[in-house]
Scaffold this motif. Structure first.
Motif, PDB file in Angstrom:
ATOM      1  N   ARG A 238      -8.269  -4.480   6.318  1.00 38.43           N
ATOM      2  CA  ARG A 238      -9.198  -5.175   5.414  1.00 38.43           C
ATOM      3  C   ARG A 238      -8.514  -6.332   4.696  1.00 38.43           C
ATOM      4  O   ARG A 238      -9.081  -7.392   4.521  1.00 38.43           O
ATOM      5  CB  ARG A 238      -9.804  -4.200   4.408  1.00 38.43           C
ATOM      6  CG  ARG A 238     -10.812  -3.272   5.033  1.00 38.43           C
ATOM      7  CD  ARG A 238     -11.392  -2.345   3.999  1.00 38.43           C
ATOM      8  NE  ARG A 238     -12.365  -1.475   4.613  1.00 38.43           N
ATOM      9  CZ  ARG A 238     -13.451  -1.051   4.010  1.00 38.43           C
ATOM     10  NH1 ARG A 238     -13.708  -1.405   2.770  1.00 38.43           N
ATOM     11  NH2 ARG A 238     -14.292  -0.250   4.636  1.00 38.43           N
TER      12      ARG A 238
ATOM     13  N   VAL B  30      -3.443   5.165  -1.420  1.00 38.55           N
ATOM     14  CA  VAL B  30      -4.410   5.933  -0.645  1.00 38.55           C
ATOM     15  C   VAL B  30      -4.145   7.408  -0.932  1.00 38.55           C
ATOM     16  O   VAL B  30      -3.217   7.751  -1.655  1.00 38.55           O
ATOM     17  CB  VAL B  30      -4.305   5.610   0.866  1.00 38.55           C
ATOM     18  CG1 VAL B  30      -4.672   4.151   1.138  1.00 38.55           C
ATOM     19  CG2 VAL B  30      -2.923   5.916   1.406  1.00 38.55           C
TER      20      VAL B  30
ATOM     21  N   ILE C 176       0.865  -1.174   0.000  1.00 37.08           N
ATOM     22  CA  ILE C 176       0.000   0.000   0.000  1.00 37.08           C
ATOM     23  C   ILE C 176       0.903   1.226   0.000  1.00 37.08           C
ATOM     24  O   ILE C 176       1.704   1.413   0.924  1.00 37.08           O
ATOM     25  CB  ILE C 176      -0.913   0.028   1.242  1.00 37.08           C
ATOM     26  CG1 ILE C 176      -1.755  -1.246   1.314  1.00 37.08           C
ATOM     27  CG2 ILE C 176      -1.797   1.278   1.223  1.00 37.08           C
ATOM     28  CD1 ILE C 176      -2.468  -1.435   2.652  1.00 37.08           C
TER      29      ILE C 176
ATOM     30  N   ASP D 220      -6.181   1.299   7.654  1.00 33.73           N
ATOM     31  CA  ASP D 220      -7.517   0.703   7.489  1.00 33.73           C
ATOM     32  C   ASP D 220      -7.520  -0.327   6.357  1.00 33.73           C
ATOM     33  O   ASP D 220      -8.108  -1.402   6.492  1.00 33.73           O
ATOM     34  CB  ASP D 220      -8.560   1.786   7.193  1.00 33.73           C
ATOM     35  CG  ASP D 220      -8.877   2.653   8.404  1.00 33.73           C
ATOM     36  OD1 ASP D 220      -8.731   2.177   9.546  1.00 33.73           O
ATOM     37  OD2 ASP D 220      -9.277   3.817   8.195  1.00 33.73           O
ATOM     38  N   LEU D 221      -6.869  -0.011   5.241  1.00 30.97           N
ATOM     39  CA  LEU D 221      -6.816  -0.945   4.117  1.00 30.97           C
ATOM     40  C   LEU D 221      -6.018  -2.199   4.494  1.00 30.97           C
ATOM     41  O   LEU D 221      -6.416  -3.312   4.138  1.00 30.97           O
ATOM     42  CB  LEU D 221      -6.211  -0.271   2.883  1.00 30.97           C
ATOM     43  CG  LEU D 221      -6.114  -1.121   1.621  1.00 30.97           C
ATOM     44  CD1 LEU D 221      -7.458  -1.728   1.224  1.00 30.97           C
ATOM     45  CD2 LEU D 221      -5.529  -0.287   0.478  1.00 30.97           C
TER      46      LEU D 221
ATOM     47  N   ASN E 218      -5.758   5.801   6.300  1.00 30.70           N
ATOM     48  CA  ASN E 218      -6.459   4.931   5.352  1.00 30.70           C
ATOM     49  C   ASN E 218      -5.603   3.732   4.964  1.00 30.70           C
ATOM     50  O   ASN E 218      -6.130   2.652   4.704  1.00 30.70           O
ATOM     51  CB  ASN E 218      -6.888   5.699   4.108  1.00 30.70           C
ATOM     52  CG  ASN E 218      -8.262   6.323   4.266  1.00 30.70           C
ATOM     53  OD1 ASN E 218      -8.855   6.281   5.335  1.00 30.70           O
ATOM     54  ND2 ASN E 218      -8.750   6.926   3.198  1.00 30.70           N
TER      55      ASN E 218
END
Length: 160
Positions: A156, A142, A110, A152-153, A149
């Motif tokens: 997930r 992001v 990410i 958060d990703l 974020n």
């Protein structure tokens, strides 16, 4: 015939799967957070905060794609073996770090584009560097300076 370990010792893991299982048993970090500069630490701390609140262990390193490309490569090549499942990479300007990370691991990466006083068009250079990767080197992205974020990703992805 497989050699048995002596009482009180454990056998050395022989496969990547065994190494991954050993890392899970040892409660190793699941997410690696890397950034290009110490000055990015305050921004990238938001990802660690999200992960910590969810009970997910992470590790944080400063690794420059330009000054330490071999260290970045080693970190990413060995990430899975150490128990990592996701890498969050924050970088500004030409934002080479997320892409370099993705070239040296099959884990999800990410990218967090980071602004700086030297950024072009308020950080557009970093955003484009992360989202415009060549085929075969996917990096999730992001928003600008949005390490929260990224955390958060990562959650997930871990829960998928």
């Amino acid at each position: 015939m497989t050699e048995q370990p002596q009482p009180g010792t454990t056998a050395a893991p022989e496969t990547l799967t065994q190494l991954e299982e050993a890392a899970e048993e040892a409660d190793a970090p699941r997410v690696g957070i890397i950034m290009a500069s110490q000055s990015d630490m305050d921004t990238m701390a938001a990802a660690e905060k999200v992960l910590t609140a969810a009970g997910v262990r992470s590790e944080t390193r400063v690794l420059s794609a330009h000054r330490e490309p071999d260290q970045v490569a080693d970190y990413c090549r060995n990430a899975r073996m150490r128990g990592l499942k996701v890498i969050i990479a924050g970088s500004g300007l030409n934002a080479a770090l997320p892409g370099l990370a993705a070239t040296h691991t099959d884990l999800p990466v990410i990218g967090v584009p980071l602004s700086s006083p030297f950024s072009a068009a308020g950080g557009l250079d970093a955003i484009l560097s992360i989202v415009q990767m060549p085929p075969g080197f996917a990096v999730a992205a992001v928003g600008l300076d949005n390490a929260k974020n990224a955390g958060d990703l990562a959650l997930r992805i871990l829960n998928a």
